[in-house]
Design an enzyme around this catalytic site. Structure first.
Site, short mmCIF file in Angstrom:
data_model
loop_
_atom_site.label_atom_id
_atom_site.label_comp_id
_atom_site.label_asym_id
_atom_site.label_seq_id
_atom_site.Cartn_x
_atom_site.Cartn_y
_atom_site.Cartn_z
N ASP A 253 5.31 -12.09 -4.50
CA ASP A 253 4.27 -11.98 -3.12
C ASP A 253 3.72 -13.33 -3.26
O ASP A 253 2.96 -13.74 -2.24
CB ASP A 253 3.35 -11.14 -3.64
N GLN B 76 1.87 -3.21 -4.37
CA GLN B 76 1.62 -3.01 -3.07
C GLN B 76 -0.14 -2.91 -2.97
O GLN B 76 -0.69 -2.51 -3.42
CB GLN B 76 2.12 -1.83 -2.39
N LYS C 101 10.88 -2.19 1.90
CA LYS C 101 11.39 -3.00 1.12
C LYS C 101 12.29 -2.65 0.21
O LYS C 101 13.50 -3.39 -0.08
CB LYS C 101 10.19 -3.59 0.29
N1 GUN Z 1 -0.03 -5.43 1.53
C1 GUN Z 1 0.30 -5.97 2.86
N2 GUN Z 1 1.05 -6.91 3.03
C2 GUN Z 1 1.43 -6.89 1.61
C3 GUN Z 1 2.45 -7.89 1.10
O1 GUN Z 1 2.87 -8.86 1.75
N3 GUN Z 1 2.68 -7.68 -0.38
C4 GUN Z 1 1.72 -6.83 -0.97
N4 GUN Z 1 1.92 -6.62 -2.16
N5 GUN Z 1 0.93 -6.06 -0.27
C5 GUN Z 1 0.51 -6.14 0.83
#
Ligand code: GUN
Length: 294
Positions: A120, A97, A53
């Site tokens: 998110d 995350q 990311k």
């Molecule tokens: N863990 C797995 N996919 C995601 C996501 O799209 N965002 C976040 N914050 N954690 C994740």
């Protein structure tokens, strides 16, 4: 006849390229979009995702901060960190995350994130807005799946979609999007899960199968109908001593088997994964636009 491969890397590149002019407009107004990614603990897969990311941010000229904290970090400390990021004017998107260490209540943390910075789309307010068809910040993986269907002209309208997996991150929101009265919607959606009786009889009905369970080989060729579209959200690490890093990635779908029977299929890696990152970039730019517009 083999299935056509849905190229998530290509579509993700196009989505990200389309953001460049919007980022330039923001910069001309003195606003550089900024994303903060918070990683608690030492889950190697999560660390990889967060690095991906941040790298995508760098490439686009989006400011990013990766904030890592040890597994023993306290929930109250994490909430205070999120509050600081809410106040930080350089940051337009906040991502914590998932999964968090077991001693933490993810909802309590998510509830702390400023609604406008919830890139998110996990805050219950944004989840509710999505459900009523008014979402602005739409969860990245579900939104990425919609973009893939759109790009390949796989209109779900009137079709049977079976989502396998009921997570708050993927299963429930992608079902909510596909059932919506909207251009890439109007599907008849079934959500199947680990307690569904006779999963194959459900998946065999599907024109579009979306596998989001987090277990390799859950969807096999005998479970899909001829010509189905197969979207694989899984990213499972399978031990593999022949690989330098000791593992290989596999989705939730038996790719080789299903590719012989499906009309379209997403590979792992290179399918849904890159789209998640692209849609996160899109949400960060959108958040910066909305916040800076006041
Ligand atoms: N863990 C797995 N996919 C995601 C996501 O799209 N965002 C976040 N914050 N954690 C994740």
């Amino acid at each position: 006849m083999g299935a056509e491969i849905i190229d998530g890397r290509k579509v993700a590149t196009e989505v990200k390229d389309a953001l460049i002019s919007r980022i330039e407009i923001l910069r001309a107004r003195g606003v550089t979009p900024g994303l903060a990614a918070v990683l608690v603990g030492d889950d190697p897969a999560s660390a990889t995702y967060v690095r991906g990311k941040a790298k995508a941010c760098d490439k686009l000229g989006i400011y990013s901060e990766v904030i890592t904290r040890p597994a023993g970090f306290q929930q109250s400390e994490l909430i205070e960190l999120v509050r600081q990021l809410n106040r930080n004017e350089k940051i337009h998107g906040i991502l914590v995350q998932s999964p968090l260490p077991p001693h933490m209540d993810e909802l309590a943390v998510t509830l702390t994130i400023d609604l406008a910075k919830d890139v998110d789309g996990f805050h219950p307010h944004n989840v509710g807005m999505l459900l009523i068809g008014r979402g602005e910040l739409i969860p990245c993986t579900p939104h990425g799946i919609i973009k893939l269907l759109e790009y390949y002209h796989l209109d779900p309208s009137g079709k049977e979609v079976v989502v396998v997996g009921r997570s708050n991150i993927v299963g429930k929101p992608v079902a909510a999007l596909l059932v919506q009265k909207s251009p890439i919607g109007n599907a008849t959606v079934t959500i199947a899960h680990s307690r569904s009786a006779d999963l194959p009889s459900i998946t065999k009905r599907a024109d579009i199968v979306i596998a989001a369970v987090g277990r390799a080989n859950t969807i096999t060729a005998d479970m899909i109908k001829e010509g189905a579209v197969v979207i694989d959200v899984g990213i499972n690490r399978i031990e593999d001593a022949t690989r330098k890093r000791g593992y290989r990635l596999a989705g939730d779908v038996d790719y080789d088997g299903c590719a012989l029977k499906a009309s379209y299929i997403t590979p792992v890696p290179g399918g849904v994964g890159p789209m998640t990152i692209a849609m996160l970039m899109a949400n960060t730019v959108k958040a910066a636009e909305l916040i800076s517009a006041g």
